[in-house]
Each structure stands twice: as structure tokens, then as C-alpha cells.
Design an enzyme around this catalytic site. Structure first.
Site, short mmCIF file in Angstrom:
data_model
loop_
_atom_site.label_atom_id
_atom_site.label_comp_id
_atom_site.label_asym_id
_atom_site.label_seq_id
_atom_site.Cartn_x
_atom_site.Cartn_y
_atom_site.Cartn_z
CD GLU A 119 22.93 -53.19 102.02
OE1 GLU A 119 22.56 -53.99 100.84
OE2 GLU A 119 21.61 -52.37 101.82
CG HIS A 151 19.60 -57.52 87.26
ND1 HIS A 151 19.24 -58.38 86.30
CD2 HIS A 151 19.09 -57.39 88.36
CE1 HIS A 151 17.80 -57.70 86.36
NE2 HIS A 151 17.83 -57.30 87.68
CE LYS A 188 44.51 -98.12 94.75
NZ LYS A 188 43.14 -98.38 94.05
NE ARG A 209 14.68 -59.33 95.54
CZ ARG A 209 15.49 -60.59 95.61
NH1 ARG A 209 17.03 -60.70 96.01
NH2 ARG A 209 14.60 -62.07 95.44
NE ARG A 221 16.42 -54.36 99.60
CZ ARG A 221 17.45 -54.94 98.68
NH1 ARG A 221 18.58 -55.27 98.77
NH2 ARG A 221 16.59 -55.16 97.20
CB CYS A 224 18.40 -61.02 103.35
SG CYS A 224 18.74 -59.76 103.43
CG MET A 232 50.64 -88.15 93.55
SD MET A 232 50.89 -88.60 95.78
CE MET A 232 49.28 -88.54 95.87
NE ARG A 246 35.43 -95.39 93.64
CZ ARG A 246 36.13 -94.57 93.18
NH1 ARG A 246 37.30 -93.99 93.13
NH2 ARG A 246 35.97 -94.86 91.26
N GLY A 278 43.86 -89.13 90.89
CA GLY A 278 44.26 -88.14 89.51
C GLY A 278 45.45 -87.24 89.88
CB SER A 299 18.30 -58.43 107.35
OG SER A 299 18.08 -59.19 106.65
CE1 TYR A 344 16.54 -63.39 108.25
CE2 TYR A 344 15.86 -62.91 110.59
CZ TYR A 344 15.87 -62.32 109.43
OH TYR A 344 15.75 -61.27 109.31
NE ARG A 381 45.81 -98.82 90.46
CZ ARG A 381 45.69 -100.09 90.47
NH1 ARG A 381 46.06 -101.18 91.49
NH2 ARG A 381 45.21 -100.66 89.17
N GLY A 409 23.53 -57.86 104.15
CA GLY A 409 22.92 -57.95 103.05
C GLY A 409 24.38 -58.28 102.82
CB THR A 410 26.43 -61.60 102.64
OG1 THR A 410 25.19 -61.91 102.59
CG2 THR A 410 26.64 -61.89 104.46
CG ASN A 411 24.13 -60.72 97.51
OD1 ASN A 411 24.49 -61.96 97.87
ND2 ASN A 411 23.34 -60.47 96.85
CG ASP A 412 24.95 -54.40 98.35
OD1 ASP A 412 25.17 -54.81 97.30
OD2 ASP A 412 24.51 -53.31 98.42
#
Lengths: 911, 911
Positions: A781, A490, A28, A596, A654, A867, A110, A372, A108, A800, A887, A99, A802-805
């Protein structure tokens, strides 16, 4: 130490600081200095440096006061000079605001104190000067309250108790029978100030300070103290802001937009924040304070004439009425307006970006309070960036860097109409599982969704949680709402794939599918009732809200081309159908990274054949083969469709992944139906369902574990892929199939699947008398797969992630259950992000990196992608770029986001 | 190449080879050479080297035959000389055996051919020589069959078809109306040979070879070929035996124990294989072939007079009858016996270990066929090792190295009586989840188990799977049998902790707890029916079988002292009760490595208070605290008991770990009971149970996730631990509490728990006015914890590897569900071992090593142990030693095994 400069003055087109001194002056302070330097009318003031805050924390108030005293007094004197008023004067008092302002924005977090310098004597002087007793007494009342709270610590002991000042106001209103603060007379305000001071004396044992200098020092140190309040500490921990940065303090002359009809206050944008059009616009109020514009008590007016006319048209207001009742600033204060117009141009040119500005006009004089970079919609993000590029104001990489990729999401999904949204009530909140807006009538089962949709109704499918059995119902629904499940449940994953709005894990929902009721806070909603979902924010609304479909403009396409020019990563899509594949290609997907196959088994006769296969006894391979033979032609047709849609691009298919129990019904009624269909006794079905039950299906009999225990499944799928590829090749389609084995944990598992696939492929080649090229690779995965990636890469031709699992197993978090504690973990800062949304670089990322390194050590040409859901999340895409993947693959609607994220990653880290 | 020696001769006390030449001659060949060198009567013969096998694989039969021809002919001539018979002679033919023999033992993997050298002419000669036409024709028949199968490839085309030779035999028996092979006359055998040869000619197109040399070459190459048959390849892959080792071929003169009443054959042990006593013993049969002794058709006789008398006494046979009907070899053939007695002493002295020997007496002459280290029971393992040590034959480290630690298991659990077991029928098989033998009456619920046990009945608890609700029932049962779950299912883990026999995952069981029936292969067992379990092998028997309790002798204690002298790892125990703690101390545990507090919450009023806590609303901390206050004194008492039992040793207490839904009933009846007990409506219970439900509880709301979302639970437990420690300290007990936080995935989670514990501890210290020392550490059981171990070690004072969960998450295997595919994975060689039994060094082990290294990098003094099931498994203990842990912790009954394993690890890898 005593020699250093601690106070930086600004005002009248001069400033000790400048924009680059953010570290010392805070954001500021640096900005205020800069605005002065470019000649804008800014209320004069000074900034106490962030370093002084650090000194304060070490030395305490007394010592720092001694160090500052001289500089502050000189600075106040200068302000007095510039404003023609005196601090502490009774006749012509100078009022100040105090201020905070740290290096990084901490909105918000301080404290702020306004109207500093008032006391009983100054009040009298001010009334004389302004002729507005009520305004002055209200200002004094507000100051006493603010100062009492912030500096003197007059706060409720318990968060359930009322604020002591508000309590006094409420009492007085009761006494008088008032319902609104506005009913308080000048005398009432005067009485309030008295009572406030009594309360202060009682609670603190001291009189409220009348001395403006005591007030000033108290306020400066209160801001320093607020650097270490709980909120601020928490915010810093969340955003990795170091303790030792400290905050600056900005002391500035007060200006007032509420000093009569030649005063005003407003906010404005240099371009349209909604559409991005290059049109100056904004709102203002005559005789008002800043907060009144946003408070919504009075209707704000438009700043430009053009804007005012457009607004009136929408509101059905006659031009004559408009001119008298709702004049634009351009008409009401033409001189101030023309000054403001020139300033906003200057500001945008200086920042080279659309600005969000605040101003006040005090008795005809324009003061700039803030500027700003303006927040804007996704559409405006793209348009403004591309416009600025075309205007020659920024180059193409800067244009790209202006895009916050996640904002593109808004462009790709329906949104609520502004009008509809304004009137809507939020009845529940859940996780923003899949973006967009949807409105429709409640149904509680997938079957009902299909029936209602067939008759032309718009429906919202409301479920405790969804399972693959619900797929068709989800497909016809406008939106999906679930009571359980996280961002990668899911429902969430499937909805994102479909580009369909979804809110998951809305815990306050009580859903009774049997009685077809949804209860929220004791209010009951029934089948057919209208609700609306905002999947981008996770809000559930009562009733019907109009939605608007997105339109993609030429700017968007141009931006995408620009992105691809700079990115190293290719972007593929997760798509299971020709339809999804086509959508994804429109969004620029360069292949399928995850198809899938299991979703293909739920339609029509397929599920029947699938269930026949599952019901075959463990050792009855013949029965299983018979059922698989029925599925084969359908799978071939599926793949042909997808190959054709992806002509010329690789398609990663897959093999069957989910545990078999996902394909059998779990409710008695459906089990009976299934038994009848297959002509067997229900006990057979039940027995098999029980046998298939698993305690932890996520860690169960699925993925390649199916293909290795029932090789005939892999054989069928491999045959379908190769046959389909040969069929469409004969039609001239260019096919690049990549067969992906899921859930590999060691090299032997992979080799066994590879051997099966290769054998089947050779058989088919022999039958057709021709060959195609294909790759066999694996998902990484399971944590173990990352650890033994070097061994797996001896055979696998691609990885590939499988970063979820992988995230589930690395953290030990079930994505279906994590909603139970993840919100608490995030609120307690035990986790910085939901790791299912943003790839966890420190944990999961270490395994990803390990796998990439080990894999490429064995096979330097190994093709590597991702993926999991992270493939469409910008921070995660950046990580994928850093570790050197080839990729990313994401749901079709995330492809544009990934393309920009990939470009930004390359610009930041090199290609 | 042509100059090298390929054939090694042995016979008449001379040999070209020796024991050390195992790599070249194979195990069997080296052993045969060695027996010759120490002067034993071994049928002469020669060994073709393993290198020749490798040459054969490269060059093929013709070239290798040319290379070998000269040496083989010379060797055969030597054998002819020694045996006084001629190969290929019709009058006095020399018969040969051909056997494989690789460097590593590969039992049954490769082929053997006996009676080689026979043809029609030789048969005539042999009959003249032996006067036993039936014997000779039977030998010829066997040879044609064996040679046909092994060398000529006469095998069934499909594994469901009969062996072509057996088919011919069956046909002939049908023609004659015979039921047994023994009914076949000499003429029949002669006819069989004819039909065999016809079949060979038909299938192969060639005549069966009459030329002994052709037979010999065919057999030698067949053995070489068998190195590459499927079985052998599979076995090599399983046991990491390199392809290029090759097998040797042993060609040896045949000797016959079935040449009349002066011939015999037998097996003997130099010491008692059951008890380890230093008593020569064994069995033999007069006029019999080797396989007859073990075939069980004729009752074998005892070799020594003493053994014979003891045997007769057990069988109630009069001494006179014994002497005539069942004479010992010592009486029947005193000269051969006395030679055998001297030889067995010599063999044992040569090997310095108990020997299992095979011999044949042909017409009065003793021939030694084989000697090897004898297999023995756990008791014998210990006694023989300690006896040999005391006899000064081996030193103490050798004595330790003689112990296969896992064999000690047998010493610590009841076993079936031999007599009982002999008559018992196996009705089902499951996983050998917890060793020992148990017999009792079937009950189907934990409640029933308690009721029956109260009335003095022995019961076996039969469940589909167990849950913590079943704990008390499990405790009173003699054994536990489940239809589902793997080696680390709840039933298995708890049973091992209790030292109680358990078979899990017996898939063929159909259990209906409602109708109280257990159905196995259509046979129905009801409550009260007797069954018996062999938890060491996984066999379920019908009816009651007597069991014998183990006795621990002085040798055992001596061995343990020896083990501790050499080991680097300390051995602790997993124990949840003072009782378990005492048992473990008797077994030499040096502390508790895992005390699971959750098991304490199931008894009596505790579960009620626990459920009260769980039923409290999410945000009702007061209600939760109230319930916890009830649990506090009970937890204090628990910990006092355990601290006292472990006086002077560290006690690691794990904070509450399992998800809360494990503590609430899932059946309506029990839910009603609980609602009534707590005086609330059943709907409240149901709602909460549903809210607590998780898709994948293993990855759910458990471990420190509980303590971090409900800090009051951690507070109560921390208070209980510290109060208990202070209380017993006042009684003079030395307490070393180590508070262990489960399921940590990042440092912030740990720090929050640490802060809670430290705060509570300081409160308690202030209340007591005195302090104790304590450590706070964590389990490393989530893969992510291993990855960020360096960060966690900034605060944690110890690590304990929870390798059960770490294995689950690293592999993505649910230990409750893995039984569905693990057996198939093991049989298909997709996994070498069950990773829940033997720590997976290549995967899980990498994470363990990473965590140890990262942890110690931050804190070199970090105390590190393991408390997963692997802590009592020798191979895994070795790994723990290698990576440098400080201790292992295992169930009480595994402590001795771990102590020996720890010693062996230190002896192998250095301390």
C-alpha cells in the site's frame, strides 16, 4: 471521392443500410435501416453518412453540398413517394425531421430540428389538410424557434440572459396577462411567428428562410457543425471518442400523434423494466406528441388492458371510470395495439433482449420511431438475463455478459417506495458513498445516536466527518450523512462495510453539533427532524420516505453459481466481526481478505485498556504490556468468533494499523472523562494527545511502524490469533489464518514483524503442545513496497494490495480532503474517474503490476489479492484479473458484484 | 588446505605481508606489515589471516588449532627472538597483545586482549625486571579482568547489573573507604586478582588459566568469535560488510610507556588537523599508557618545542616554568624526538596524506604503534589537499578525491570558539537540521523575534514547530530551535535555505509560548535567557558561547575551479530572494533551480492581499482577481530583482505550491486582527479557515491543484514572470525564465497549466510588442508523475525532481511527523539512512530513474534536474550524476558541497 455513396435510403420495408453499418450510418441510422429490413412501419427517410461529416469538416459546406445534392434530391423524392406528400408543396406538404446520430451514443450532445419544410404557404395547406389551425401554427412557431436557435445561432449572448425566443413569448404573455403557453390562441401563435421572424432579421440581418431546401441544407450542416460544439467535444474527450468518427445525419418524414383522436403516441417495454417479468407494458397518450408522455402534464394511459386494470386498482379507480376516462390502447385502438404487440415480440426476438420502444399512431396508422435495449433495475437485469437463458434465447456466458455488475448493488440494499420518492424534495447533494435508502430522525453525535436508538427511534447520524470514535453510533444509525470527506473517507468506508446507506462530502451542509442544528440554504433542521438519504445517488431529502427491503430471488443464486463457474479470481470479504463474516458468506465470500483489528478496540472496556496502553510513557514497556494483557482475552474471543464463522475458509487478519491518536479523545470533555476513568490527571491525557498529534496522520506513525516501535503490540495480536486458532481447531473448526502486516515499505520492516510473530507462535505451540499452519504476508500500500516487492517476497507469503492507501500516496491525494478539488478535476476532465472508486490503471496500476511481477519473480507461488475498496468495483476487478491476482476482497455487500465482475473478466480476457 | 599459509610474521624491518594484502591480513595487519617494510620500529608480531577466521567458523576451534599450531609456535619464537624475552618465562616474560582487524574498519566492534602471558610466576619476574610492583600487579589485574570478560564470558547477566569484576572492585573500595582506583595499593591489587580468580572459578567452574599458551589460543578464538557477536553483526548489516570476510587476528609484543621516566606515550599529526598547516604537532605523556593521553586526567605535553611555546603562551605560563613543568618531547627526549620527526615525514610521504600516528617510548626506545590518515576539520581538508597538490605530491584529481564534500559545510558557517565550547553544558539534543553555531536570547514568537532584533538583541527563536507565518521572525533570529519536526520540517528547510543554524525535533523541550517558558528536565528558561545552538551536531547549550565567523581562503576558490573542471552536473541554487541569489552566485551557483514564490507572500501588504484572495468565496472569481491584481506589481518587482541577480543564468520559478490555509492565521487573536484589517466579521475568517482545514495537507489542495481550480492565480504569476523578464531585458539583463508547475500527477494537469501560461505570455508579448524565450516544465514529486513521465514529457520542457515530496509519498512518511519513529527505525536498522537526507536509491531512486528514462524517451533533449533537499547531499548528487541529470539545485550554502560532489561523481562514474 465523388463516386462514393453518401446517402442511404430506408422506408417501406427496404433499406440501403443495415444494423452492422453502425460506423458509416451511426447508431440511429443503422437501427432505422434494420427496423425497415425486418418489416416494421418506420417513417421513411435517409441517412447521410458519418464519412460525409468528415468530408464536411475538411471541405466546407459548399463543396459538400455539391457532392450531396443529387443523392439528397433523389432521396427526398423517394420519401415524397412513400408518404404521398410533397416537400415544399403548399397543398400537401411533406415535413421532415433532421437528427444527428454518431457511432457511439452521445445523448443530448448534438442538435435536432423538427417540422422542417413549413413556411407561410405550407401552413395554409396543412391547416386545410388537418383542419387543426392551432396545431399547425404551433408546429410552425416551434420550427422557427428551433431552426433559429440551432441553425441561425439565435442564442443568448450570456448564459444568464434569457433565450431571445422565450423572451418574446414571455413578453406576449405579459401583454395578454397569460400565465401558461396553453392560453395562447391561434392568432397569438401567428403573431409570435411574426415577432420571431422580425427578431431573426434584426439579429442576423437576413430573412428567415421560406425555401424548404434552404431549410434542409441549413439543418444538415447544423448537425455536422454540432459535432464540434463544446458539449460534444467535451463528451468525446470524456468517453475517448475519436474526433474523426463524425456524425451521421438522419432525415426522416415527420409523423404526428397529435392529429386528433385517432392519433396517439407512446413508449413501451417488452418486459417489465422494474421487475423483469415477461409482461409487455407501456404508456401512451391520445392526440399528443412524444414529449407529452414524459412531460407529466397529462396522465399517461396504460397500453395493455391488464396493465390498465392493475393501475386503476392502485389508484382506486372504478372499472367503469377506467374504461371511459383511462382506456388502454388495447381497448381504444385495438388494431394498432395488436400490430404493436406483434412488433414488440418481433423486436425482442430480433435483439434477444428487452426493448424500449417509441411509437406514434397518426390517424390510425402505427409508426415505429425507435427501439433500443431497455434500461432496467438491478432486479430486472438479473431476472431478464436468467429468463432469456432459460427460454433458450441466450447461452450462459451471454446471460453473464448481460449483467452490468454494479446494477446488482440495487438488489442488496433498501430502496425508497416509488410513491414516497415522487413527493420528496431534494435539499442537498453529496457523494453516493454507500448505496441504499434510509430514513430517520437527525442526531448529531454518536452518543445521541445510541441513546435514541436504544429508545427505538430510527436515526440518521449527521456529522462534519466521522472518526473511529463514532463507530457505535454509526452502527445503530439507519444512515450516515457527512459534510466532508470523499468516497473513501472514514464514513464511506465503514458504512460500505456495514452495508449501510451513507452520503459523504455534502458541502452545502452547515453542521453545528453544539447547538444541534443542520443548516442547508438558510433552512435550519434540528435534532429529531426527519430526513431521508439515497446513498446510491447521493440525494438528501427532507422528511420521511418509506423504504422497502430487498428480496433475493432464486435467479440471483443461479446467476452467482454461473459466475463462479467462469471466474478465475476468488472473492473474499472485508469483515471485522462474526456478524459481517456471516453476511459475507451468505453472499458467497470465500474467506476474509481483510479483518481490521482496530475496530475491535472501541467497544466497552477495550477502549479503556487501549487508552491505558497509549498513555504509557514512550519507554515504559511494562505499563504497555499490562494494558495489552487486558486486551488479549478479548482479541482471542474476537478471532474465535470470526474463525468459526469462516470455518474452512482463509481469514486474513491485519495487525493494528491506525495511528494511536485515533484512540484518544480530542475534546476536552471526553479527555476529562478518560482521565477520571483511568484515575489520572487530565494534563497527562492532554500532553499525550498533543504528543501524538500529527500533521499528516496518513503518512505518520501507523501500520507496521507501530508494531516495530512497540513490538509488544504485535506480540499480543500474534498471540491472540494463534491461541484463537488453536482453540477453535480443538472444536473441529478448520482455520486458515493469514497474518497481514500493514504499511510495509521495505523488507527489513517485514522481517522484524515476521520474526516477532514466529517467535510468539512457537511459544504458543509449545504451551498447547500442538500446532496450526498459518501464513505471514503483507499489504502493498506504500508505493515503495511495490518497488521493492521482490525483496519483500523473499519472506512474505502473500501480498494484499491496499489500493486505498496506494492510491492516496501514488497520486498524493488525501482521501479525506480530496473532495475539495476532485469534483472540479472531474468536471474539467483533468481526471476521467475518481481514482478511489475505479483503480487508476495508468498510474497506481503500474505499481500494482510491478509488485505482482517482482513478487512472483522471487516467489512464483506468492498468493496475491486486493483488499482496498477497489476489490468490489467491476472495472478494477477486471484489472485484478488481468494482472493475475488470486483473489479480490470487498465489503460483504459488494461480494456478488465482485463475483460477476470476476466472471466477466475471465470471459473477456481468458482464465 | 593444510598447506596454506595462515600466519604472517612482521618485525625488525621485515614482514611476510604488505599494505596491498588487506583482504587477507585485515586493515591493521596489512598496515603493521607495511610499517615494518618501510623500516619503522614496530613491536614485532604476527597476523592470523581472515581466511582462517572463515575456516574457524566452519571447522571449529580444535581443528583450526591443529592447522595453526605449528605456524603460531614458530612465530612466537621469532617474536621472542626479536624482543629478547620468552613467552611464558618467569624471569623475562614476553607479553603479547591480541587484537582483531577486519578488511573494513569496524571500530570498537570486536575484542582486544592486552598483557597476555602474565601469571603469578611471570608477575614476580616482571617486578624484578621493572622494579615497579604496582605497575605489574595492575597490569595483571587488568589482564585477568579483560580475559575474564572477553574470553571466559564473565559478563553481567542483565545489562542493568554491574560488570562482575567492577562489582568486586567497588566492594573492595567500599571496604577500604576509597573513592578512586588510584588509592588501591599493590597489596590491594594483588588481593583483587585473587578475588577475580575466585569469581571466575565460581561462575565458569574452571580455574583461571595460568598457561600462556592456553591464554593465547583462548584469545585468538575469542577474536574469531567476536566476528559474530551482536554488535559486529549489526555493524556489518549497517555497512553492507559480507559475513564471509572474517577478521584477522593480530598478535603483537607488548611495549610499555609507563616503565618510568624514560618511557612515554603519545599521539601526533604530521600536519595541523585544525588548520591544515604543514606543522608537525602532537601531545605526549611521560611514564604513561596510551589511554592516559586522551583520558584527560593528566595534562598532556606538546611534542615540538614550537608547539610547546605557543601552548604556554595561550595558557600564560612562563618560559622557565614551561621548561621545567611542561617540557616538549623535543627537549625531554631529544633523540627519540628526532627519530619520531623523521618517521612522521617518512609516513606522510609514504601515504601522501596527513597521518595520525601513535607511538610509545619504552625505556628510551621509540616504538610505532599505529599510523592512519588523520581526521581533520573542513578547513584542513581543503588546505591539506591543495598543499599536497601544489607540493606535487598528488595530482588535481587526487586532490579532489581527498575532499569529503560534506566537510566543506564547516567552512561556510560560524563555529563556537574552542574555549567557550569547553565550558558549555549540553541541556538538550535535537536533529542537526541546519549547520553552524548560534548564540542568543530566547524568544517564543516570530513577532517577539522581530521586536527584540529591532532593538539590536541577538535572539534564538524557540517554537514547537514553525510555519510560513514565522518567516520574518526566522529571518532576524540567529538560530532556530523546535521541539517537533524532522530534518525536512519547515523550520529545517527554511533555515538551511537561509544558511541559518537550526535544531529541530528536540523532543525533550516543553515549550509554552503563552507563558513564555521553555522547560527542559524541570529547569525553566524564560524569554531573554541565553542559549546556544550547535546546528551541525544538534546540541543545545545553556548560556552564551562566543562564535567565530568562517573565512574562505584562496585554496577554497582554487578547489571549486578544479571541481567545475571535472563535473558533468551543473549546480544551481534554491533561492527565493535577490539576496539569497547573490549569496549563491558567490558560492558559484549557475542559476536558480527552485524559486519558491510562496515565501514572497508573507511580507507587509502582500499577506493582506493574499488573504483577501483566499477569503473570496469559492465562486467569486472577480474578488479573487481583484486581490491578485494587488499582488501582481509586487511579484513583478520580486522577479525583476531575482532576474537581475541571476543575469545570464536560468531561473526556475515554481508557481504557488502550498495549501491556502498556510496563509491564514489559526489563532483567534490573529484571526481577529485579520478580520479587522480586511474590515470583515471574524466569523467569516473562521468559517473560511475551517473550510480550508485539511486532514493531510501534504496530500491536499495544493500545487497545480490550486492553479487548475483557480486559474487566475496561475495567470497572475505567469504575467508577473513574463512582465518582469521583459522589463529587465530592456535594461540589458539576460533572462532565462523556466516556469515550473508543481505537484503534477498526470499530463492533463500540466497541459491545462501550460495553456494558461502560454496564453498570458502571448497577451503580454502583444502588449509589449516584444518577446522573450521561456520554458515551461514540471516538478516530478508525486509518484504517479514518475510513472507517467513519458506522457508528461510530451508537453513539459523540463523536469525537476522534488525529492522531498517524492520521498514523503514513496515511503508514506510525513516529514513533519517522521521524527516520531525515524530515530527508532535507524537504531533498529530498519532503515540505513534518513531518506530525507540521503536519497533512497532502491525506492525513490527507482522512480527517479524511471522518470528520467521515460521522459527522455519521449523527448531526448528534456532538461532534468533536482531541487529537493537532496541536491546538496553528496551521495544523492552522485546518484543524480549516474542517472544522467543535467543539474542539481540546493540551498546557497550547499552549493560548494554539491560542486565537489558533482566532480567526484564524474571522476568515479565518467562524465
Amino acid at each position: 471521392m465523388t463516386d462514393q455513396k453518401r446517402v442511404y435510403l430506408f422506408g417501406n420495408g427496404k433499406a440501403d443500410g443495415k444494423a452492422e453499418m453502425k460506423n458509416l450510418l451511426g447508431g440511429k441510422g443503422a437501427n432505422l435501416a434494420e427496423m425497415n429490413l425486418i418489416g416494421l412501419p418506420v417513417p421513411p427517410g435517409f441517412t447521410v453518412t458519418t464519412d460525409t461529416c468528415t468530408e464536411y469538416n475538411k471541405l466546407g459546406a459548399d463543396k459538400v453540398k455539391a457532392l450531396l445534392d443529387n443523392e439528397v434530391r433523389q432521396a427526398v423524392a423517394q420519401i415524397e413517394n412513400m408518404m404521398g406528400a410533397q416537400f415544399g408543396s403548399t397543398a400537401n406538404p411533406l415535413l421532415l425531421s433532421v437528427r444527428s446520430g454518431a457511432r457511439a451514443s452521445m445523448p443530448g450532445m448534438m442538435d435536432t430540428i423538427l417540422n422542417l419544410g413549413l413556411n407561410e404557404a405550407a401552413v395554409t395547406g396543412m391547416i386545410k389538410k388537418t383542419g387543426n389551425a392551432r396545431f399547425v401554427w404551433d408546429s410552425y412557431r416551434r420550427f422557427v424557434q428551433m431552426y433559429g436557435e440551432v441553425v441561425l445561432g439565435m442564442k443568448p449572448a450570456d448564459k444568464d440572459e434569457a433565450d431571445p425566443f422565450e423572451h418574446i413569448i414571455d413578453e406576449m404573455k405579459k401583454e395578454k396577462g397569460f400565465t401558461s403557453d396553453l392560453q395562447l390562441s391561434t392568432a397569438d401563435l401567428q403573431e409570435l411567428v411574426k415577432r420571431f421572424k422580425t427578431a431573426v432579421k434584426k439579429q442576423t440581418g437576413h430573412d428567415f428562410p421560406d425555401d424548404p431546401w434552404e431549410q434542409l441544407w441549413g439543418s444538415v450542416f447544423a448537425v455536422f457543425n454540432s459535432w464540434n460544439n463544446d458539449r460534444a467535444r467535451y463528451y468525446r474527450a470524456m468517453h475517448n471518442i475519436p474526433e474523426e468518427w463524425g456524425t451521421a445525419v438522419n432525415v426522416q418524414a415527420m409523423v404526428f400523434g397529435n392529429m386528433g383522436d385517432t392519433s396517439a403516441t407512446g413508449v413501451a417495454f417488452t418486459r417489465d423494466a422494474a421487475t423483469g417479468e415477461n409482461i409487455f407494458n407501456g404508456e401512451y397518450l391520445i392526440n399528443a406528441q412524444g414529449e407529452d408522455v414524459v412531460a407529466g402534464i397529462r396522465t399517461p394511459l396504460q397500453i395493455t388492458l391488464e396493465g390498465s386494470r392493475r393501475w386503476a386498482k392502485l389508484q382506486n379507480i372504478e372499472e367503469t371510470d377506467r374504461q371511459t376516462e383511462y382506456p388502454s390502447l388495447e381497448e381504444a385502438m385495438p388494431q394498432a395495439y395488436s400490430e404493436l404487440f406483434a412488433i414488440q415480440r418481433k423486436l425482442e426476438e430480433h435483439a434477444n433482449d428487452m426493448q424500449d420502444i417509441e411509437f406514434t399512431i397518426q390517424e390510425g396508422k402505427l409508426w415505429m420511431l425507435q427501439t433500443r435495449n431497455g434500461k432496467r433495475t438491478g432486479a430486472a437485469v438479473v431476472k431478464i438475463a436468467m429468463d432469456l437463458f432459460r427460454e433458450g434465447r441466450i447461452n450462459e456466458t451471454d446471460a453473464l455478459k448481460r449483467i452490468e455488475p454494479i446494477k446488482l448493488d440495487e438488489l442488496l440494499h433498501p430502496v425508497f417506495s416509488k410513491q414516497g420518492l415522487a413527493k420528496a424534495t431534494v435539499i442537498a447533494k453529496g457523494l453516493p458513498a454507500s448505496p441504499g435508502a434510509a430514513t430517520g430522525q437527525i442526531v448529531f453525535t454518536a452518543d445521541a445516536a445510541e441513546e435514541w436508538a436504544k429508545q427505538g427511534y430510527k436515526v440518521i447520524l449527521v456529522r462534519v466527518e466521522t472518526s473511529p470514535e463514532d463507530l457505535r453510533g454509526m452502527d445503530v444509525a439507519k444512515g450516515i450523512l457527512t459534510a466532508r470527506g470523499g468516497m473513501t473517507s472514514h464514513a464511506a468506508v465503514v458504512a460500505r462495510g456495514m452495508g449501510k446507506c451513507c452520503i459523504s462530502g455534502a458541502g452545502s451542509l452547515q453542521i453545528d453539533a453544539r447547538s444541534r442544528t443542520l443548516t442547508i440554504n438558510d433552512k435550519v433542521y434540528r435534532e429529531g427532524d426527519w430526513i431521508s438519504l439515497d446513498g446510491t445517488k447521493g440525494n438528501v431529502f427532507e422528511g420521511k420516505i418509506e423504504t422497502q427491503d430487498p428480496e433475493l430471488c432464486g435467479d440471483f443464486a443461479e446467476l452467482m453459481t454461473l459466475a463462479d463457474k467462469y471466474s478465475a479470481l476468488k472473492v473474499r470479504t472485508n469483515a471485522d466481526t462474526p456478524k459481517d463474516s456471516r453476511i459475507a458468506r451468505q453472499f458467497g465470500a470465500q474467506g476474509i481478505g481483510l479483518c481490521r483489528t482496530e475496530h475491535m478496540f472501541f467497544e466497552g472496556d477495550r477502549i479503556k485498556a487501549m487508552r491505558e496502553m497509549i498513555l504509557a510513557k514512550e519507554d515504559d514497556m511494562t505499563a504497555r504490556r499490562k494494558a495489552l494483557d487486558k486486551l488479549l482475552p478479548m482479541q482471542i474471543a474476537d478471532f474465535e468468533g470470526i474463525f468459526e464463522a469462516m470455518d474452512g475458509f482463509p481469514v486474513t487478519i491485519r495487525l493494528l494499523d491506525p495511528p494511536l491518536h485515533e484512540f484518544v479523545p480530542h475534546e476536552e470533555k471526553n479527555q476529562k472523562e478518560m482521565a477520571d476513568e483511568l484515575g489520572i490527571d487530565i494534563s497527562v491525557v492532554k500532553e499525550r494527545v498533543i504528543a501524538l498529534h500529527e500533521q499528516n496522520p496518513m503518512l505518520g506513525h501507523r501500520g507496521c511502524r507501530l508494531g516495530n516501535t512497540y513490538p509488544e503490540i504485535t506480540e499480543m495480536q500474534a498471540r491472540a490469533i494463534v491461541v484463537a486458532a488453536l482453540n477453535v481447531t480443538q472444536k473441529g473448526v478448520k482455520v486458515l489464518p493469514e497474518i497481514m502486516v500493514p504499511l510495509i515499505g521495505n523488507a527489513a520492516e517485514f522481517k522484524m514483524q515476521e520474526a516477532i510473530i514466529d517467535e510468539v507462535a512457537e511459544q504458543v505451540f509449545a504451551e498447547y503442545g500442538s500446532r496450526i499452519e498459518y501464513l505471514i504476508g503483507t499489504m502493498i500500500e506504500v508505493p515503495r513496497a511495490a518497488i521493492v516487492a521482490d525483496k519483500i517476497a523473499e519472506s512474505a507469503e502473500f501480498f494484499s494490495f491496499g489500493t486505498n492507501d496506494l492510491t492516496q500516496m501514488t497520486f498524493g491525494f488525501s482521501r479525506d480532503d480530496v473532495a475539495k478539488f476532485l469534483p472540479i478535476y472531474l468536471s474539467k476532465n483533468l481526471l476521467k474517474n475518481d481514482p478511489f472508486q475505479i483503480l487508476d490503471r495508468d498510474g497506481v496500476g503500474v505499481l500494482v503490476r510491478m509488485a505482482v511481477e517482482k513478487g512472483r519473480k522471487t516467489n512464483p507461488n506468492l498468493k496475491i489479492g486486493i483488499c482496498g475498496e477497489h476489490g468490489g468495483e467491476p472495472n478494477s476487478v477486471e484489472f485484478c484479473h488481468i494482472v493475475g491476482m488470486n483473489y479480490v476482497s470487498c465489503s460483504p455487500y459488494r461480494v456478488p458484484i465482485a463475483r460477476v465482475a470476476a466472471a466477466l473478466a475471465a470471459l473477456t480476457h481468458g482464465r
